[in-house]
Design a protein around this motif. Structure first.
Motif, PDB file in Angstrom:
ATOM      1  N   LEU A  83       0.791  -1.274   0.070  1.00  0.00           N
ATOM      2  CA  LEU A  83       0.093  -0.169   0.095  1.00  0.00           C
ATOM      3  C   LEU A  83       0.937   1.419   0.111  1.00  0.00           C
ATOM      4  O   LEU A  83       1.737   1.079   0.478  1.00  0.00           O
ATOM      5  CB  LEU A  83      -0.864  -0.042   1.152  1.00  0.00           C
ATOM      6  N   GLY A  84       0.304   2.290  -0.694  1.00  0.00           N
ATOM      7  CA  GLY A  84       1.175   3.525  -0.470  1.00  0.00           C
ATOM      8  C   GLY A  84       1.211   4.129   0.672  1.00  0.00           C
ATOM      9  O   GLY A  84       0.527   3.906   1.618  1.00  0.00           O
ATOM     10  N   PRO A  85       2.385   4.949   1.009  1.00  0.00           N
ATOM     11  CA  PRO A  85       2.851   5.403   2.508  1.00  0.00           C
ATOM     12  C   PRO A  85       1.602   6.292   2.843  1.00  0.00           C
ATOM     13  O   PRO A  85       1.389   6.030   3.962  1.00  0.00           O
ATOM     14  CB  PRO A  85       4.069   6.305   2.003  1.00  0.00           C
ATOM     15  N   LEU A 107       8.819   5.451   1.309  1.00  0.00           N
ATOM     16  CA  LEU A 107       8.833   6.969   0.974  1.00  0.00           C
ATOM     17  C   LEU A 107       9.977   7.455   0.418  1.00  0.00           C
ATOM     18  O   LEU A 107       9.978   8.460  -0.170  1.00  0.00           O
ATOM     19  CB  LEU A 107       8.986   7.401   2.666  1.00  0.00           C
ATOM     20  N   GLN A 108      10.808   6.617   0.079  1.00  0.00           N
ATOM     21  CA  GLN A 108      12.034   6.962  -0.872  1.00  0.00           C
ATOM     22  C   GLN A 108      11.597   7.063  -2.439  1.00  0.00           C
ATOM     23  O   GLN A 108      12.378   7.540  -2.808  1.00  0.00           O
ATOM     24  CB  GLN A 108      13.208   5.854  -0.741  1.00  0.00           C
ATOM     25  N   GLN A 109      10.533   6.517  -2.601  1.00  0.00           N
ATOM     26  CA  GLN A 109       9.856   6.828  -3.956  1.00  0.00           C
ATOM     27  C   GLN A 109       9.767   8.435  -4.220  1.00  0.00           C
ATOM     28  O   GLN A 109       9.511   8.648  -5.510  1.00  0.00           O
ATOM     29  CB  GLN A 109       8.757   5.696  -4.413  1.00  0.00           C
ATOM     30  N   TYR A 110       9.533   8.996  -3.160  1.00  0.00           N
ATOM     31  CA  TYR A 110       9.240  10.420  -3.605  1.00  0.00           C
ATOM     32  C   TYR A 110      10.755  11.243  -3.327  1.00  0.00           C
ATOM     33  O   TYR A 110      11.435  10.861  -2.648  1.00  0.00           O
ATOM     34  CB  TYR A 110       8.256  10.997  -2.560  1.00  0.00           C
ATOM     35  N   ALA A 111      10.919  12.291  -4.176  1.00  0.00           N
ATOM     36  CA  ALA A 111      11.770  13.142  -4.074  1.00  0.00           C
ATOM     37  C   ALA A 111      11.849  14.015  -2.588  1.00  0.00           C
ATOM     38  O   ALA A 111      10.714  13.974  -2.026  1.00  0.00           O
ATOM     39  CB  ALA A 111      11.921  14.457  -5.189  1.00  0.00           C
ATOM     40  N   ALA A 112      12.946  14.308  -2.033  1.00  0.00           N
ATOM     41  CA  ALA A 112      12.801  15.065  -0.828  1.00  0.00           C
ATOM     42  C   ALA A 112      11.679  16.064  -0.618  1.00  0.00           C
ATOM     43  O   ALA A 112      11.040  16.218   0.373  1.00  0.00           O
ATOM     44  CB  ALA A 112      14.340  15.369  -0.367  1.00  0.00           C
ATOM     45  N   ASP A 113      11.734  16.913  -1.511  1.00  0.00           N
ATOM     46  CA  ASP A 113      10.966  18.145  -1.422  1.00  0.00           C
ATOM     47  C   ASP A 113       9.443  17.661  -1.640  1.00  0.00           C
ATOM     48  O   ASP A 113       8.783  18.272  -0.832  1.00  0.00           O
ATOM     49  CB  ASP A 113      11.100  19.149  -2.545  1.00  0.00           C
ATOM     50  N   ASP A 114       9.074  16.776  -2.517  1.00  0.00           N
ATOM     51  CA  ASP A 114       7.701  16.124  -2.660  1.00  0.00           C
ATOM     52  C   ASP A 114       7.356  15.498  -1.413  1.00  0.00           C
ATOM     53  O   ASP A 114       6.027  15.741  -0.862  1.00  0.00           O
ATOM     54  CB  ASP A 114       7.597  15.293  -3.910  1.00  0.00           C
ATOM     55  N   LEU A 116      -0.961   5.444   6.110  1.00  0.00           N
ATOM     56  CA  LEU A 116      -0.932   6.241   7.194  1.00  0.00           C
ATOM     57  C   LEU A 116      -2.486   6.290   7.642  1.00  0.00           C
ATOM     58  O   LEU A 116      -2.696   5.890   8.661  1.00  0.00           O
ATOM     59  CB  LEU A 116      -0.427   7.717   6.824  1.00  0.00           C
ATOM     60  N   LEU A 117      -3.366   6.585   6.649  1.00  0.00           N
ATOM     61  CA  LEU A 117      -4.747   6.717   7.079  1.00  0.00           C
ATOM     62  C   LEU A 117      -5.662   5.409   7.356  1.00  0.00           C
ATOM     63  O   LEU A 117      -5.943   5.215   8.484  1.00  0.00           O
ATOM     64  CB  LEU A 117      -5.645   7.416   5.904  1.00  0.00           C
ATOM     65  N   VAL A 118      -5.037   4.236   6.440  1.00  0.00           N
ATOM     66  CA  VAL A 118      -5.689   3.000   6.665  1.00  0.00           C
ATOM     67  C   VAL A 118      -4.985   2.477   8.160  1.00  0.00           C
ATOM     68  O   VAL A 118      -5.819   1.711   8.943  1.00  0.00           O
ATOM     69  CB  VAL A 118      -5.487   2.107   5.725  1.00  0.00           C
ATOM     70  N   GLY A 119      -3.902   2.739   8.305  1.00  0.00           N
ATOM     71  CA  GLY A 119      -3.167   2.344   9.695  1.00  0.00           C
ATOM     72  C   GLY A 119      -3.922   2.813  10.767  1.00  0.00           C
ATOM     73  O   GLY A 119      -4.114   2.035  11.751  1.00  0.00           O
ATOM     74  N   ALA A 120      -4.012   4.124  10.894  1.00  0.00           N
ATOM     75  CA  ALA A 120      -4.764   4.887  11.843  1.00  0.00           C
ATOM     76  C   ALA A 120      -6.207   4.258  12.031  1.00  0.00           C
ATOM     77  O   ALA A 120      -6.740   4.153  13.315  1.00  0.00           O
ATOM     78  CB  ALA A 120      -5.199   6.267  11.705  1.00  0.00           C
ATOM     79  N   MET A 121      -6.720   4.043  11.117  1.00  0.00           N
ATOM     80  CA  MET A 121      -8.354   3.248  11.180  1.00  0.00           C
ATOM     81  C   MET A 121      -8.164   1.885  11.764  1.00  0.00           C
ATOM     82  O   MET A 121      -9.123   1.598  12.521  1.00  0.00           O
ATOM     83  CB  MET A 121      -8.874   3.035   9.598  1.00  0.00           C
TER      84      MET A 121
END
Length: 363
Positions: free
Chosen positions: A102-104, A166-173, A108-113
């Motif tokens: 699952l995407g990061p 999370l490494q799939q995203y550039a640092a700024d993104d 985050l949302l599904v994990g909190a649920m």
């Protein structure tokens, strides 16, 4: 020749000199300013420096933690010293879901649920406890959750693991996405708590906090109300744990399940003003400022926080905002009803009898 003197018509027989209201001019102004501020903050990553974006993300997480703990302790009367359990489980669930593909940020949302779902059966047992028993019981739950997470081979015990997805995203993104997620979570959770407090649920929760026996005699569904607030608080703390993981990337159980997180929550709420809507937000701002200025002092910084919390508990038990409300009767986010005196109906009437707590009072 003088003009005849006219007087105001007498008040109708039986008319009340008081009016009950919720919104005041100050609260409407503050709510409008808050909406404007949130709109400006939503553009933060577009014009703020990277370091400022990171610090604001941290502030948003602190506000979430303070508001969630205050909802539980300040309104439902359930003092917990183990809410780091939900903070750590939120981060752990995010790691597990991301590892499953699952995407990061959806993780985050599904994990909190999922953590909120776990809190439902947990509430069945924990809400049987009262006062100090509940507080210590939550600390035991946090310790057990920590031990169970350590047994997961993915986590590798206290060594921990990294949120590789999370490494799939550039640092700024990644910085911008985490910022927006934290801002949206903070605004959404604060609005939910505010809405609940202005509903029958909020009135019932405060009745339970003040006198549970009296609330039961009035027909308040004590267990259901406590369970709702408990699960909401668990969900919010889990969201905060996932957001913290998104900012730091690495997950080490001893860090996320540390009692310091609950200590931070208690500090922010006590200093800001427990049992108020504005207090935890103010407390989070003050804690954020203190951490920014003196957070690098190590043990001395923690000792200072403890000393400040103790002083507030002894000499300012209602916190800063509680003292402001008591002294000046200011309510920027009024969750209850207020009683305001109407202007005099007769020109020759004497001055109004002063009321306890000032012109307006919180009902």
């Amino acid at each position: 020749m003088t003009a005849p003197v006219t007087s105001l018509p007498p008040a109708p027989t039986g008319a009340s000199p008081w009016v009950i209201e919720r919104w005041t001019r100050s609260s409407i102004t503050f709510a409008s300013a808050t909406v404007l501020l949130l709109a400006v903050l939503s553009l933060g990553p577009l014009w703020l420096q990277a370091g400022t974006v990171d610090r604001l993300t941290t502030l948003f997480i602190y506000v979430i933690l303070a508001v969630m703990w205050n909802a539980l302790a300040g309104y439902a009367g359930l003092v917990s010293i183990g809410h780091q359990a939900f903070f750590g489980l939120g981060a752990y669930a995010m790691v597990r879901l991301a590892d499953a593909g699952l995407g990061p940020y959806p993780a985050l949302l599904v994990g909190a649920m999922l953590v909120a779902l776990v809190a439902v059966p947990l509430a069945v047992f924990m809400l049987r406890l009262q006062g100090g028993e509940f507080a210590i019981g939550m600390w035991v739950v946090a310790a057990l959750a920590h031990l169970c997470v350590n047994l997961d081979t993915l986590v590798q015990g206290e060594t921990g693991t990294s949120m590789i997805a999370l490494q799939q995203y550039a640092a700024d993104d990644r910085r911008a996405y985490t910022y927006w997620a934290a801002l949206a979570a903070m605004a959404g959770l604060c609005w939910v708590v505010f809405w609940l407090l202005r509903s029958k649920v909020g009135t019932a929760a405060q009745a339970i906090r003040d006198n549970e026996t009296a609330a039961i005699s009035l027909g308040v569904r004590v267990v259901a109300i406590k369970r709702l607030v408990f699960v909401l608080s668990a969900f919010g703390c889990a969201i905060a744990g996932g957001l913290w993981l998104a900012t730091s990337i690495s997950f080490q159980p001893k860090t996320y399940f540390s009692v310091q997180w609950t200590a931070y929550m208690i500090f922010m709420v006590l200093v800001g003003g427990i049992g108020t809507m504005e207090g935890p937000i103010l407390g989070a701002l003050l804690f954020f400022a203190v951490e920014t200025l003196w957070g690098g002092q190590g043990v001395l910084y923690l000792i200072g926080l403890g000393a400040i919390a103790m002083l507030f508990a002894l000499f300012l038990p209602k916190g800063i905002w509680g003292a402001v409300q008591q002294r000046w009767d200011v309510h920027l986010l009024s969750a209850g009803y207020r009683v305001r005196s109407l202007p005099e109906h007769r020109a020759d009437a004497g001055p109004a009898t002063p009321q306890p707590g000032g012109r307006n009072s919180q009902a």
